[in-house]
Design an enzyme around this catalytic site. Sequence first.
Site, PDB file in Angstrom:
ATOM      1  N   GLU A 170      -3.130  -1.625   0.777  1.00 12.59           N
ATOM      2  CA  GLU A 170      -4.431  -2.269   0.621  1.00 12.59           C
ATOM      3  C   GLU A 170      -4.482  -3.473   1.553  1.00 12.59           C
ATOM      4  OE1 GLU A 170      -4.775  -3.473  -3.459  1.00 12.59           O
ATOM      5  OE2 GLU A 170      -3.732  -1.680  -4.160  1.00 12.59           O
ATOM      6  N   LYS A 196      -4.771  -7.386   2.221  1.00 16.09           N
ATOM      7  CA  LYS A 196      -4.462  -8.619   1.485  1.00 16.09           C
ATOM      8  C   LYS A 196      -5.663  -9.543   1.652  1.00 16.09           C
ATOM      9  CE  LYS A 196      -1.254 -12.328   0.614  1.00 16.09           C
ATOM     10  NZ  LYS A 196      -2.389 -13.202   0.240  1.00 16.09           N
ATOM     11  N   ARG A 231      -6.970 -14.947  -6.741  1.00  9.10           N
ATOM     12  CA  ARG A 231      -6.534 -13.891  -7.647  1.00  9.10           C
ATOM     13  C   ARG A 231      -7.141 -14.144  -9.026  1.00  9.10           C
ATOM     14  NH1 ARG A 231      -1.353 -11.332  -7.846  1.00  9.10           N
ATOM     15  NH2 ARG A 231      -1.524  -9.515  -9.213  1.00  9.10           N
ATOM     16  N   ARG A 291      -5.371 -17.069 -11.505  1.00  9.13           N
ATOM     17  CA  ARG A 291      -3.914 -17.019 -11.571  1.00  9.13           C
ATOM     18  C   ARG A 291      -3.333 -18.334 -12.076  1.00  9.13           C
ATOM     19  NH1 ARG A 291      -0.145 -16.589  -6.226  1.00  9.13           N
ATOM     20  NH2 ARG A 291       1.679 -17.561  -7.150  1.00  9.13           N
ATOM     21  N   GLU A 330      -9.388  -9.633  -6.905  1.00 11.07           N
ATOM     22  CA  GLU A 330      -9.582 -10.809  -6.056  1.00 11.07           C
ATOM     23  C   GLU A 330     -11.053 -11.197  -6.071  1.00 11.07           C
ATOM     24  OE1 GLU A 330      -7.090 -13.118  -3.178  1.00 11.07           O
ATOM     25  OE2 GLU A 330      -6.622 -11.408  -4.458  1.00 11.07           O
ATOM     26  N   LYS A 364       3.877  -8.293   0.340  1.00 10.74           N
ATOM     27  CA  LYS A 364       2.724  -8.765   1.116  1.00 10.74           C
ATOM     28  C   LYS A 364       3.172  -8.970   2.555  1.00 10.74           C
ATOM     29  CE  LYS A 364       3.410 -13.524  -0.554  1.00 10.74           C
ATOM     30  NZ  LYS A 364       2.770 -14.671  -1.247  1.00 10.74           N
TER      31      LYS A 364
END
Length: 559
Positions: free
Chosen positions: A231, A233, A238, A253, A281, A431
């Site tokens: 996917e 980033k 988040r 987050r 996100e 990531k």
Amino acid sequence: MKRFTQLFSELDQTTRTNEKVAALERYFAEAPAADAAWALQFLTGRSLARVVSTKHLWQWAADASGLPPWLMAECFDTVGDLGETLALLLPEEGAGSPLTLAQLVEQRLLPLPTLTDHSQREMLLRTWGELSRPERLVWNKLITGNFRVGAARTLVVRALANVAKVEPAVMAHRVMGRWRPTAADFAQLLSGDAGSIARPYPFFLASPLEIKIKPGEALDSLGDIRDWQFEWKWDGIRAQLIRREGETLIWSRGDEMVTDAFPELAEAGNHLPDGTALDGEILAWQGDGPLPFAKLQRRLGRKMVSAKTRRDFPVAFLAYDLLEAGGEDLRVRPLVERRARLEQIISAIVAAPRKSARQPLAEALLPGFELPETEPFPSLPLRLSPALKASSWTELSQLQQGARARNVEGLMLKRRSSPYGAGRQRGDWWKWKIDPFVIDAVLVSAQRGHGRRASLYTDYTFALWDQGRLVPVAKAYSGLTDAEILEMDAFVRHNTVEKFGHVRSVKPMHVFELAFEGIQKSSRHQSGLAVRFPRMHRWRRDKKPEEADTLDALRALAG
């Protein structure tokens, strides 16, 4: 108060994880529930706002100590921490407060904002007079809203989990919920009956994937590319979008409920089936793509959002994982299964008729339902984060290299068989960020850090050349080793040109390569530009100040 102060000292005086956890366990096992609740409040970063102005604290402490303001200022310049400075300068310490932590907070701290200046002064002088010097330090940190101690939130959760005899992931889930610092709520946290309607799940974090050689080569160690999901980033914040018992909530987050800042996302969440929790996100979004992060910043921290703000700074929630469906916790299921069910839910929202803006979906999971080719319903800012296709690691590398052109930070690599963990667990989620922007800048000023760095000059301002003069462009405080920090601290002390409060301007002698993630125009900055997440990449000892970059070079990077 004595017990909590002892805990503070134990945490502050060791760097060993096991010793910190042991100290926390002892405290939570022995402290009264009311005290433990407030301790958990502060140890998990839920500090109260400053309740007394700094001006009054200085004046009243000066009156009590008999010291002139200039001498107190010099002491603060040496110590670097307001709470610690006042604790050291106040007259002879008391024998220790007769109050417990809960009593001190509820009877002394919480009423302070409602008192007149005179009553505040009397309350503070009385409390300072009762406290021992270590207790004063903790008290001062509480009243200044600057309580920090060397124990990460994960260690606090681990200790509490050990006391409750549950898994850390279970305790992390409980602690993230909507609880109050009361004895009853603390008992519920330990027993498990902590209320689940509003509670988010602990976030699963990806580890950085460092690629230093030719694109594609280092990825072979990850095995068969077919075992992975890819996917973008995204460059947003988040969050979890949760729909339970007729209520929609959004958690960041950072364990903050941000529902009020994004009302259109809460409205979109009303279309989710009850008992659904999405991980994803929040992005500034318009049309078919994301907007710069600076646009999203205009929405953060708001309690009320006007229609104009919603129009000028539109947002979207891009979902990329399903943590709960129909009230069932899906985190132990493999990602490939969670993804399929997520696609079904988003597909159902796209296909479902909308007779009412708050109409829930009766049929959430449609057997055999295929994801349509069209984008999610355009009036709903709820989208599915696309899964990218790559048949080889080399092809994936080419995708990663084109990330910046799409206003994204890189790629996410997720093992298709992975469960949804808690915290950062290496191996299943990676990531792969694009290389940062870099520029050579001159150090022009410095100020003291915080916490353990309070006595050292660790926060630096950097400048670029513009028509023969140095113009500040960024502040950075990370990237140096401990030895380099000590070296730079000595340089600042011996090369100060002027002092402006806590800031010292220095001779422009050192060049640093700064790394940062993005550049935006900004009317609030002297340079006209703002850089995102600046940090010191390396100390360019090989360069002279006149060899540093120009403001035009930064403008060119901005495009």
